[in-house]
Write a protein that holds these residues in place. Structure first.
Motif, PDB file in Angstrom:
ATOM      1  N   ALA A 104       1.189 -10.962  -9.306  1.00  0.00           N
ATOM      2  CA  ALA A 104       0.427 -10.659 -10.524  1.00  0.00           C
ATOM      3  C   ALA A 104      -0.490 -11.827 -10.883  1.00  0.00           C
ATOM      4  O   ALA A 104      -1.646 -11.618 -11.264  1.00  0.00           O
ATOM      5  N   SER A 105       0.001 -13.051 -10.746  1.00  0.00           N
ATOM      6  CA  SER A 105      -0.830 -14.228 -11.031  1.00  0.00           C
ATOM      7  C   SER A 105      -2.054 -14.260 -10.130  1.00  0.00           C
ATOM      8  O   SER A 105      -3.183 -14.489 -10.590  1.00  0.00           O
ATOM      9  N   LEU A 106      -1.841 -14.007  -8.854  1.00  0.00           N
ATOM     10  CA  LEU A 106      -2.944 -14.021  -7.895  1.00  0.00           C
ATOM     11  C   LEU A 106      -3.949 -12.919  -8.224  1.00  0.00           C
ATOM     12  O   LEU A 106      -5.167 -13.142  -8.212  1.00  0.00           O
ATOM     13  N   ALA A 107      -3.445 -11.736  -8.539  1.00  0.00           N
ATOM     14  CA  ALA A 107      -4.321 -10.618  -8.908  1.00  0.00           C
ATOM     15  C   ALA A 107      -5.098 -10.948 -10.180  1.00  0.00           C
ATOM     16  O   ALA A 107      -6.283 -10.606 -10.296  1.00  0.00           O
ATOM     17  N   ASN A 108      -4.453 -11.626 -11.127  1.00  0.00           N
ATOM     18  CA  ASN A 108      -5.147 -12.007 -12.368  1.00  0.00           C
ATOM     19  C   ASN A 108      -6.308 -12.955 -12.083  1.00  0.00           C
ATOM     20  O   ASN A 108      -7.395 -12.804 -12.651  1.00  0.00           O
ATOM     21  N   ILE A 109      -6.086 -13.920 -11.219  1.00  0.00           N
ATOM     22  CA  ILE A 109      -7.162 -14.867 -10.899  1.00  0.00           C
ATOM     23  C   ILE A 109      -8.342 -14.134 -10.252  1.00  0.00           C
ATOM     24  O   ILE A 109      -9.508 -14.414 -10.543  1.00  0.00           O
ATOM     25  N   LYS A 110      -8.025 -13.166  -9.370  1.00  0.00           N
ATOM     26  CA  LYS A 110      -9.080 -12.441  -8.661  1.00  0.00           C
ATOM     27  C   LYS A 110      -9.622 -11.245  -9.458  1.00  0.00           C
ATOM     28  O   LYS A 110     -10.528 -10.556  -9.007  1.00  0.00           O
ATOM     29  N   GLY A 111      -9.028 -10.959 -10.624  1.00  0.00           N
ATOM     30  CA  GLY A 111      -9.504  -9.850 -11.447  1.00  0.00           C
ATOM     31  C   GLY A 111      -9.194  -8.482 -10.851  1.00  0.00           C
ATOM     32  O   GLY A 111      -9.962  -7.535 -11.020  1.00  0.00           O
ATOM     33  N   ILE A 112      -8.074  -8.411 -10.147  1.00  0.00           N
ATOM     34  CA  ILE A 112      -7.654  -7.139  -9.547  1.00  0.00           C
ATOM     35  C   ILE A 112      -6.573  -6.496 -10.419  1.00  0.00           C
ATOM     36  O   ILE A 112      -5.584  -7.153 -10.782  1.00  0.00           O
ATOM     37  N   ASP A 113      -6.754  -5.225 -10.751  1.00  0.00           N
ATOM     38  CA  ASP A 113      -5.762  -4.455 -11.499  1.00  0.00           C
ATOM     39  C   ASP A 113      -4.760  -3.892 -10.486  1.00  0.00           C
ATOM     40  O   ASP A 113      -5.063  -2.948  -9.753  1.00  0.00           O
ATOM     41  N   LEU A 114      -3.566  -4.499 -10.447  1.00  0.00           N
ATOM     42  CA  LEU A 114      -2.564  -4.132  -9.437  1.00  0.00           C
ATOM     43  C   LEU A 114      -2.160  -2.672  -9.507  1.00  0.00           C
ATOM     44  O   LEU A 114      -2.032  -1.996  -8.487  1.00  0.00           O
ATOM     45  N   GLU A 115      -1.929  -2.186 -10.724  1.00  0.00           N
ATOM     46  CA  GLU A 115      -1.481  -0.797 -10.878  1.00  0.00           C
ATOM     47  C   GLU A 115      -2.561   0.167 -10.393  1.00  0.00           C
ATOM     48  O   GLU A 115      -2.277   1.109  -9.637  1.00  0.00           O
ATOM     49  N   ARG A 116      -3.772  -0.096 -10.789  1.00  0.00           N
ATOM     50  CA  ARG A 116      -4.890   0.761 -10.383  1.00  0.00           C
ATOM     51  C   ARG A 116      -5.047   0.745  -8.865  1.00  0.00           C
ATOM     52  O   ARG A 116      -5.207   1.790  -8.223  1.00  0.00           O
ATOM     53  N   ALA A 117      -4.985  -0.455  -8.270  1.00  0.00           N
ATOM     54  CA  ALA A 117      -5.142  -0.597  -6.822  1.00  0.00           C
ATOM     55  C   ALA A 117      -4.015   0.121  -6.073  1.00  0.00           C
ATOM     56  O   ALA A 117      -4.252   0.804  -5.070  1.00  0.00           O
ATOM     57  N   ALA A 118      -2.775  -0.033  -6.580  1.00  0.00           N
ATOM     58  CA  ALA A 118      -1.619   0.575  -5.910  1.00  0.00           C
ATOM     59  C   ALA A 118      -1.691   2.100  -5.971  1.00  0.00           C
ATOM     60  O   ALA A 118      -1.463   2.782  -4.960  1.00  0.00           O
ATOM     61  N   ILE A 119      -2.031   2.635  -7.149  1.00  0.00           N
ATOM     62  CA  ILE A 119      -2.098   4.091  -7.307  1.00  0.00           C
ATOM     63  C   ILE A 119      -3.293   4.667  -6.538  1.00  0.00           C
ATOM     64  O   ILE A 119      -3.229   5.761  -5.978  1.00  0.00           O
ATOM     65  N   LYS A 120      -4.371   3.892  -6.492  1.00  0.00           N
ATOM     66  CA  LYS A 120      -5.550   4.340  -5.754  1.00  0.00           C
ATOM     67  C   LYS A 120      -5.212   4.542  -4.272  1.00  0.00           C
ATOM     68  O   LYS A 120      -5.630   5.516  -3.651  1.00  0.00           O
ATOM     69  N   LYS A 121      -4.417   3.614  -3.717  1.00  0.00           N
ATOM     70  CA  LYS A 121      -4.093   3.718  -2.293  1.00  0.00           C
ATOM     71  C   LYS A 121      -2.885   4.618  -2.037  1.00  0.00           C
ATOM     72  O   LYS A 121      -2.862   5.363  -1.061  1.00  0.00           O
ATOM     73  N   TYR A 122      -1.873   4.522  -2.896  1.00  0.00           N
ATOM     74  CA  TYR A 122      -0.616   5.266  -2.693  1.00  0.00           C
ATOM     75  C   TYR A 122      -0.448   6.299  -3.804  1.00  0.00           C
ATOM     76  O   TYR A 122       0.399   6.161  -4.672  1.00  0.00           O
ATOM     77  N   ASN A 123      -1.284   7.311  -3.777  1.00  0.00           N
ATOM     78  CA  ASN A 123      -1.308   8.301  -4.845  1.00  0.00           C
ATOM     79  C   ASN A 123      -0.423   9.500  -4.509  1.00  0.00           C
ATOM     80  O   ASN A 123      -0.900  10.619  -4.340  1.00  0.00           O
ATOM     81  N   GLY A 124       0.868   9.246  -4.380  1.00  0.00           N
ATOM     82  CA  GLY A 124       1.826  10.332  -4.193  1.00  0.00           C
ATOM     83  C   GLY A 124       1.954  10.827  -2.770  1.00  0.00           C
ATOM     84  O   GLY A 124       2.702  11.778  -2.503  1.00  0.00           O
ATOM     85  N   LYS A 125       1.198  10.240  -1.867  1.00  0.00           N
ATOM     86  CA  LYS A 125       1.290  10.626  -0.457  1.00  0.00           C
ATOM     87  C   LYS A 125       0.940   9.439   0.432  1.00  0.00           C
ATOM     88  O   LYS A 125       0.308   8.489  -0.020  1.00  0.00           O
ATOM     89  N   CYS A 126       1.348   9.527   1.683  1.00  0.00           N
ATOM     90  CA  CYS A 126       1.067   8.454   2.639  1.00  0.00           C
ATOM     91  C   CYS A 126      -0.448   8.343   2.841  1.00  0.00           C
ATOM     92  O   CYS A 126      -1.108   9.355   3.103  1.00  0.00           O
ATOM     93  N   PRO A 127      -1.008   7.119   2.711  1.00  0.00           N
ATOM     94  CA  PRO A 127      -2.455   6.980   2.882  1.00  0.00           C
ATOM     95  C   PRO A 127      -2.936   7.245   4.310  1.00  0.00           C
ATOM     96  O   PRO A 127      -4.133   7.474   4.523  1.00  0.00           O
ATOM     97  N   LYS A 128      -2.028   7.219   5.303  1.00  0.00           N
ATOM     98  CA  LYS A 128      -2.439   7.463   6.691  1.00  0.00           C
ATOM     99  C   LYS A 128      -2.391   8.948   7.050  1.00  0.00           C
ATOM    100  O   LYS A 128      -3.343   9.503   7.557  1.00  0.00           O
ATOM    101  N   CYS A 129      -1.230   9.589   6.803  1.00  0.00           N
ATOM    102  CA  CYS A 129      -1.074  10.989   7.226  1.00  0.00           C
ATOM    103  C   CYS A 129      -1.263  11.978   6.071  1.00  0.00           C
ATOM    104  O   CYS A 129      -1.231  13.193   6.290  1.00  0.00           O
ATOM    105  N   ASN A 130      -1.438  11.478   4.859  1.00  0.00           N
ATOM    106  CA  ASN A 130      -1.619  12.321   3.665  1.00  0.00           C
ATOM    107  C   ASN A 130      -0.441  13.255   3.395  1.00  0.00           C
ATOM    108  O   ASN A 130      -0.612  14.311   2.787  1.00  0.00           O
ATOM    109  N   GLN A 131       0.755  12.883   3.857  1.00  0.00           N
ATOM    110  CA  GLN A 131       1.947  13.711   3.646  1.00  0.00           C
ATOM    111  C   GLN A 131       2.924  13.013   2.699  1.00  0.00           C
ATOM    112  O   GLN A 131       2.916  11.795   2.559  1.00  0.00           O
ATOM    113  N   SER A 132       3.782  13.823   2.090  1.00  0.00           N
ATOM    114  CA  SER A 132       4.883  13.301   1.279  1.00  0.00           C
ATOM    115  C   SER A 132       6.135  14.127   1.528  1.00  0.00           C
ATOM    116  O   SER A 132       6.132  15.319   1.202  1.00  0.00           O
ATOM    117  N   PRO A 133       7.186  13.542   2.109  1.00  0.00           N
ATOM    118  CA  PRO A 133       7.248  12.162   2.602  1.00  0.00           C
ATOM    119  C   PRO A 133       6.392  11.950   3.851  1.00  0.00           C
ATOM    120  O   PRO A 133       6.000  12.923   4.509  1.00  0.00           O
TER     121      PRO A 133
END
Ligand SMILES: [Zn+2]
Length: 95
Positions: A61-90
């Motif tokens: 979180a400290s590193l993300a704060n210095i770089k101005g990255i919103d961790l929650e937004r970034a995490a949900i953007k990439k991992y939005n309920g499905k695998c970012p590679k195969c688009n499946q869940s699970p």
């Protein structure tokens, strides 16, 4: 508490010090904490693991704060309920 709120709290507590320390040194602290987490896992010490997981997310979180990255937004953007590679869940990836 959401990841966003945790990150904001870390900013309130430590941003002045994190900003002064800078990206490179803060990244080194994160790497060091990851190594300590690895040791705690290897030792199968639950209390130590809890402490090190907390340190890892705090330094992340400290590193993300210095770089101005919103961790929650970034995490949900990439991992939005499905695998970012195969688009499946699970995930159905074979490797
Ligand atoms: Zn997958």
């Amino acid at each position: 508490m959401h990841i966003f709120e945790f990150q904001k709290m870390m900013s309130r507590l430590f941003f002045h010090r994190d900003y002064e320390r800078g990206v490179e040194e803060t990244y080194c602290w994160l790497v060091e904490e990851l190594a300590e987490l690895g040791e705690a896992i290897e030792g199968n010490d639950r209390e130590a693991m809890e402490k090190e997981f907390a340190d890892v997310i705090a330094w992340l979180a400290s590193l993300a704060n210095i770089k101005g990255i919103d961790l929650e937004r970034a995490a949900i953007k990439k991992y939005n309920g499905k695998c970012p590679k195969c688009n499946q869940s699970p995930c159905q990836c074979t490797v």
